[in-house]
Design a protein around this motif. Sequence first.
Motif, PDB file in Angstrom:
ATOM      1  N   ALA A   5      11.081   6.677  -7.362  1.00  0.00           N
ATOM      2  CA  ALA A   5      12.064   7.213  -8.299  1.00  0.00           C
ATOM      3  C   ALA A   5      12.672   8.453  -7.672  1.00  0.00           C
ATOM      4  O   ALA A   5      12.027   9.139  -6.885  1.00  0.00           O
ATOM      5  CB  ALA A   5      11.406   7.562  -9.635  1.00  0.00           C
ATOM      6  N   SER A   6      13.896   8.766  -8.040  1.00  0.00           N
ATOM      7  CA  SER A   6      14.576   9.897  -7.433  1.00  0.00           C
ATOM      8  C   SER A   6      13.815  11.194  -7.613  1.00  0.00           C
ATOM      9  O   SER A   6      13.829  12.052  -6.755  1.00  0.00           O
ATOM     10  CB  SER A   6      15.982  10.037  -8.020  1.00  0.00           C
ATOM     11  N   GLY A   7      13.147  11.364  -8.750  1.00  0.00           N
ATOM     12  CA  GLY A   7      12.393  12.585  -8.998  1.00  0.00           C
ATOM     13  C   GLY A   7      11.193  12.726  -8.100  1.00  0.00           C
ATOM     14  O   GLY A   7      10.581  13.780  -8.037  1.00  0.00           O
ATOM     15  N   SER A  16      21.594  15.111  -3.220  1.00  0.00           N
ATOM     16  CA  SER A  16      22.974  14.732  -3.538  1.00  0.00           C
ATOM     17  C   SER A  16      23.145  14.683  -5.055  1.00  0.00           C
ATOM     18  O   SER A  16      22.173  14.600  -5.811  1.00  0.00           O
ATOM     19  CB  SER A  16      23.289  13.362  -2.945  1.00  0.00           C
ATOM     20  N   GLY A  17      24.388  14.715  -5.487  1.00  0.00           N
ATOM     21  CA  GLY A  17      24.678  14.573  -6.911  1.00  0.00           C
ATOM     22  C   GLY A  17      24.177  13.252  -7.458  1.00  0.00           C
ATOM     23  O   GLY A  17      23.703  13.169  -8.585  1.00  0.00           O
ATOM     24  N   THR A  18      24.249  12.201  -6.662  1.00  0.00           N
ATOM     25  CA  THR A  18      23.781  10.877  -7.079  1.00  0.00           C
ATOM     26  C   THR A  18      22.288  10.891  -7.377  1.00  0.00           C
ATOM     27  O   THR A  18      21.832  10.324  -8.372  1.00  0.00           O
ATOM     28  CB  THR A  18      24.090   9.828  -5.991  1.00  0.00           C
ATOM     29  N   ILE A  19      21.525  11.553  -6.528  1.00  0.00           N
ATOM     30  CA  ILE A  19      20.077  11.646  -6.757  1.00  0.00           C
ATOM     31  C   ILE A  19      19.801  12.402  -8.045  1.00  0.00           C
ATOM     32  O   ILE A  19      19.005  11.967  -8.886  1.00  0.00           O
ATOM     33  CB  ILE A  19      19.382  12.326  -5.562  1.00  0.00           C
ATOM     34  N   LEU A  20      20.483  13.528  -8.254  1.00  0.00           N
ATOM     35  CA  LEU A  20      20.240  14.320  -9.457  1.00  0.00           C
ATOM     36  C   LEU A  20      20.705  13.602 -10.719  1.00  0.00           C
ATOM     37  O   LEU A  20      20.087  13.742 -11.775  1.00  0.00           O
ATOM     38  CB  LEU A  20      20.902  15.689  -9.323  1.00  0.00           C
ATOM     39  N   GLN A  21      21.790  12.833 -10.622  1.00  0.00           N
ATOM     40  CA  GLN A  21      22.262  12.073 -11.784  1.00  0.00           C
ATOM     41  C   GLN A  21      21.207  11.105 -12.285  1.00  0.00           C
ATOM     42  O   GLN A  21      21.160  10.797 -13.478  1.00  0.00           O
ATOM     43  CB  GLN A  21      23.532  11.289 -11.423  1.00  0.00           C
ATOM     44  N   LYS A  61       9.366  20.975  -6.496  1.00  0.00           N
ATOM     45  CA  LYS A  61       7.967  21.368  -6.295  1.00  0.00           C
ATOM     46  C   LYS A  61       7.334  20.354  -5.367  1.00  0.00           C
ATOM     47  O   LYS A  61       7.471  19.141  -5.575  1.00  0.00           O
ATOM     48  CB  LYS A  61       7.199  21.393  -7.620  1.00  0.00           C
ATOM     49  N   ALA A  62       6.643  20.858  -4.360  1.00  0.00           N
ATOM     50  CA  ALA A  62       5.952  19.975  -3.421  1.00  0.00           C
ATOM     51  C   ALA A  62       4.970  19.099  -4.193  1.00  0.00           C
ATOM     52  O   ALA A  62       4.280  19.563  -5.087  1.00  0.00           O
ATOM     53  CB  ALA A  62       5.221  20.802  -2.370  1.00  0.00           C
ATOM     54  N   GLY A  63       4.944  17.834  -3.869  1.00  0.00           N
ATOM     55  CA  GLY A  63       4.040  16.896  -4.519  1.00  0.00           C
ATOM     56  C   GLY A  63       4.655  16.179  -5.708  1.00  0.00           C
ATOM     57  O   GLY A  63       4.234  15.095  -6.059  1.00  0.00           O
ATOM     58  N   THR A  64       5.637  16.818  -6.356  1.00  0.00           N
ATOM     59  CA  THR A  64       6.276  16.163  -7.508  1.00  0.00           C
ATOM     60  C   THR A  64       7.759  15.893  -7.280  1.00  0.00           C
ATOM     61  O   THR A  64       8.349  15.079  -7.967  1.00  0.00           O
ATOM     62  CB  THR A  64       6.108  16.988  -8.799  1.00  0.00           C
ATOM     63  N   GLY A  65       8.392  16.613  -6.342  1.00  0.00           N
ATOM     64  CA  GLY A  65       9.798  16.384  -6.037  1.00  0.00           C
ATOM     65  C   GLY A  65      10.740  17.144  -6.953  1.00  0.00           C
ATOM     66  O   GLY A  65      10.367  18.116  -7.589  1.00  0.00           O
ATOM     67  N   TRP A  66      11.990  16.687  -7.006  1.00  0.00           N
ATOM     68  CA  TRP A  66      13.030  17.326  -7.821  1.00  0.00           C
ATOM     69  C   TRP A  66      12.861  16.933  -9.279  1.00  0.00           C
ATOM     70  O   TRP A  66      12.708  15.762  -9.604  1.00  0.00           O
ATOM     71  CB  TRP A  66      14.421  16.919  -7.333  1.00  0.00           C
TER      72      TRP A  66
END
Length: 91
Positions: A5-7, A16-21, A61-66
């Motif tokens: 998953a992107s997160g 990128s904006g796509t990842i955050l969307q 956060k490292a280990g959990t991502g965005w």
Amino acid sequence: MTTEASGDIKSADCPSGTILQSLVELPKGASFGSVECVKDWAGADPQGANVGDGVYLFHYKAGTGWKYYGEGSGYDCKDLGLTESAPFCIS
């Protein structure tokens, strides 16, 4: 890079904006126009109809991502642990 998953993206590189969307539900027809990063924070400016003047803020956060942090018209850099200015901060 393939992830579940992107997160869960394990890189602190500015996303990128796509990842955050993929981490939030934007109003219909809206997208993130630009993403600006400072250290482990990313601010994304929504573009399109029915969007306010706020910025969506994400934290890495490292280990959990965005992860989505919040939405607002400005944040206090000190509250975010930033000692330098950032485009999404008001102080």
